[in-house]
Scaffold this motif. Structure first.
Motif, PDB file in Angstrom:
ATOM      1  N   THR A 188       9.286  -4.242   8.962  1.00 33.01           N
ATOM      2  CA  THR A 188       8.347  -4.658   7.934  1.00 33.01           C
ATOM      3  C   THR A 188       9.102  -5.343   6.817  1.00 33.01           C
ATOM      4  O   THR A 188      10.321  -5.394   6.787  1.00 33.01           O
TER       5      THR A 188
ATOM      6  N   ALA B  15       0.902  -6.415  10.193  1.00 31.45           N
ATOM      7  CA  ALA B  15       0.804  -5.937   8.818  1.00 31.45           C
ATOM      8  C   ALA B  15      -0.187  -6.749   8.004  1.00 31.45           C
ATOM      9  O   ALA B  15      -0.710  -6.254   6.997  1.00 31.45           O
TER      10      ALA B  15
ATOM     11  N   ARG C 112       0.209  -1.640  -0.613  1.00 36.66           N
ATOM     12  CA  ARG C 112      -0.320  -2.207   0.623  1.00 36.66           C
ATOM     13  C   ARG C 112      -1.542  -1.434   1.104  1.00 36.66           C
ATOM     14  O   ARG C 112      -1.538  -0.217   1.179  1.00 36.66           O
TER      15      ARG C 112
ATOM     16  N   ALA D 168      -0.154  -7.422   2.138  1.00 37.40           N
ATOM     17  CA  ALA D 168       1.320  -7.373   2.163  1.00 37.40           C
ATOM     18  C   ALA D 168       1.841  -8.394   1.185  1.00 37.40           C
ATOM     19  O   ALA D 168       1.123  -9.288   0.725  1.00 37.40           O
TER      20      ALA D 168
END
Length: 468
Positions: free
Chosen positions: A72, A292, A369, A388
């Motif tokens: 990530t 994400a 997030r 994100a």
């Protein structure tokens, strides 16, 4: 169940916990007694062995967390991206699919047409009237029309058997999930599926924002075919202007000098950077990518801008998830879209331009997030979701008529955009609120959404085309 004499269960525990095996004719132990036995054995383990098991469990969990954190976006904001460069995308992995039925198999699953000329224009209307452009950005949907995976598909040279061969690029965190999804529909298709190791092949992005290096001018130099070195495949990334090129190469290193690139893109050969620069460039253009930002089984393709990024062919035949996608297309009502946002503090003025500042405060953290965005003074009414970001820049799923000046065609809702309205990222739970307060010093974080010029232009063109 056969009843045991009084005290037999205790005898069975002693017998089963001993080293000597117990014959099935000796006694019968039910499932509940076996669970008691396991607890008994666990409680009598030596202290050293218990400590080793605890260390193995904690090491395994910490390793998985570190692996997830590695795939990530990092908490430390990267520096501003260079105007030209190339970066390896370690958050992307590859799946090989080959066989005589590979084109037909993919044709029934992906959102663009892979059979025939392999072409589609940016409006999703099949082959363009002008020059044909190879286009392999697409998606896998579920039966409800929700996005499962956003992918790139590369045509690679066939093997010795001459059968078609493709590489599917997907988010690294979703590699096993997509492989399972493909095997689910394989049935009797004559195809071969295999996950590619990280050091076997790698994915790269090349760009140059210099004068005269626009994507439209550079498209003539690369046709999406294998390069002269026989080790790379290059396709233009047309999701947004000036995104550059996607490169698939053998091995973990990229020899940019060996690629047959247009002259305008050659300065990128000298500037090697990391994936953080590529991520910032995506955010500045409002291009979502990966699980994400395009939440699997939740995100809708039009809300994720896949329709205006060329990821959907609306003239294509049947594929999984087509029904709801076509219905939304004909209705023409998309109230939410992913837009780039700039974060700022409660004591700062509202930003007037979309710009990246790695040293800004507040900045994106894990605590922000997935949190809801609400209008200041009317926080109970949700207007978006923060997805994100990095630094002061991020992507959010926004109600376009409330957070921007975009107009939704055919929408009966009477919503007016107020340019002076401010929007706050608000925690929804106590734990999230505590995490967000720690990362922002207890101050509220506000978000200002922007509509990139390319997105506004393509939406206007699509609205005109839809009315014809």
């Amino acid at each position: 169940m056969q009843a045991l004499p009084r005290g037999a269960s205790r005898w069975a525990l002693r017998a089963l916990s001993s080293s000597a095996p117990v014959s099935p004719q000796t006694t019968f132990v039910c499932a509940s007694c076996r669970s008691v036995l396991q607890q008994h054995q666990q409680s009598h383990l030596p202290a050293q062995q218990q400590q080793q098991q605890h260390l193995r469990r904690s090491f395994s969990s910490s390793t998985s967390l570190r692996e997830e954190a590695r795939t990530t976006s990092p908490l430390i904001p990267p520096p501003p991206p260079p105007s030209s460069g190339h970066a390896r995308l370690r958050t992307r992995r590859l799946i090989s699919i080959s066989g005589i039925d590979a084109p037909h198999f993919l044709q029934g699953l992906i959102t663009t047409s892979i059979e025939g000329n392999h072409t589609a224009d940016l409006s999703g209307n099949g082959n363009s009237a002008g020059g044909k452009t190879p286009w392999f950005y697409c998606g896998f949907f579920n039966a409800l029309g929700r996005v499962l995976h956003d992918v790139f598909i590369y045509p690679v040279p066939p093997g010795s058997s001459g059968e078609p061969h493709f590489m599917i690029e997907v988010d690294a965190a979703q590699l096993a999930t997509l492989l399972k999804h493909l095997k689910r529909y394989k049935l009797r298709s004559k195809i071969f599926l295999r996950a590619i190791e990280e050091d076997e092949m790698s994915v790269w992005q090349i760009w140059n924002d210099g004068e005269g290096a626009s994507s439209a001018a550079a498209l003539g130099g690369v046709k999406g075919l294998p390069q002269k070195d026989g080790r790379s495949v290059v396709i233009p990334d047309l999701r947004a202007p000036d995104m550059g090129y996607r490169v698939l190469t053998v091995g973990a290193d990229l020899d940019v000098q060996a690629l047959d690139l247009p002259r305008e893109i050659q300065p990128a050969a000298a500037a090697a950077t990391d994936e953080g620069a590529y991520r910032v460039r995506r955010y500045l253009r409002g291009v979502p990518e990966g699980s994400a930002e395009i939440i699997p089984a939740q995100a809708l393709p039009q809300e994720s801008n896949m329709d205006v990024m060329g990821g959907i062919d609306f003239r294509k035949g049947c594929y999984v998830g087509q029904e709801l996608t076509i219905r939304t297309r004909h209705r023409g009502v998309v109230r939410k879209r992913i837009l780039p946002c700039v974060l700022y503090g409660e004591d700062e003025a509202m930003p007037t331009s979309l710009a990246y500042n790695p040293d800004a405060s507040p900045s994106v953290s894990d605590g922000l997030r997935g949190l809801a965005i609400g209008r200041l003074g009317k926080e109970r009414r949700k207007t978006g979701t923060f997805l994100a970001g990095t630094g002061n820049l991020g992507l959010a799923l926004c109600r376009v008529q409330l957070m921007s000046d975009l107009v939704v065609p055919n929408d009966t809702a009477t919503l007016e955009f107020d340019p002076a309205a401010e929007f706050v990222i608000q925690p929804g739970k106590d734990e999230e609120a505590e995490t967000a307060d720690e990362s922002t010093g207890g101050k509220t974080v506000r978000a200002k959404a922007f509509v990139p010029d390319w997105l506004r232009q393509r939406l206007d063109e699509d609205a005109v085309r839809h009315q014809q």
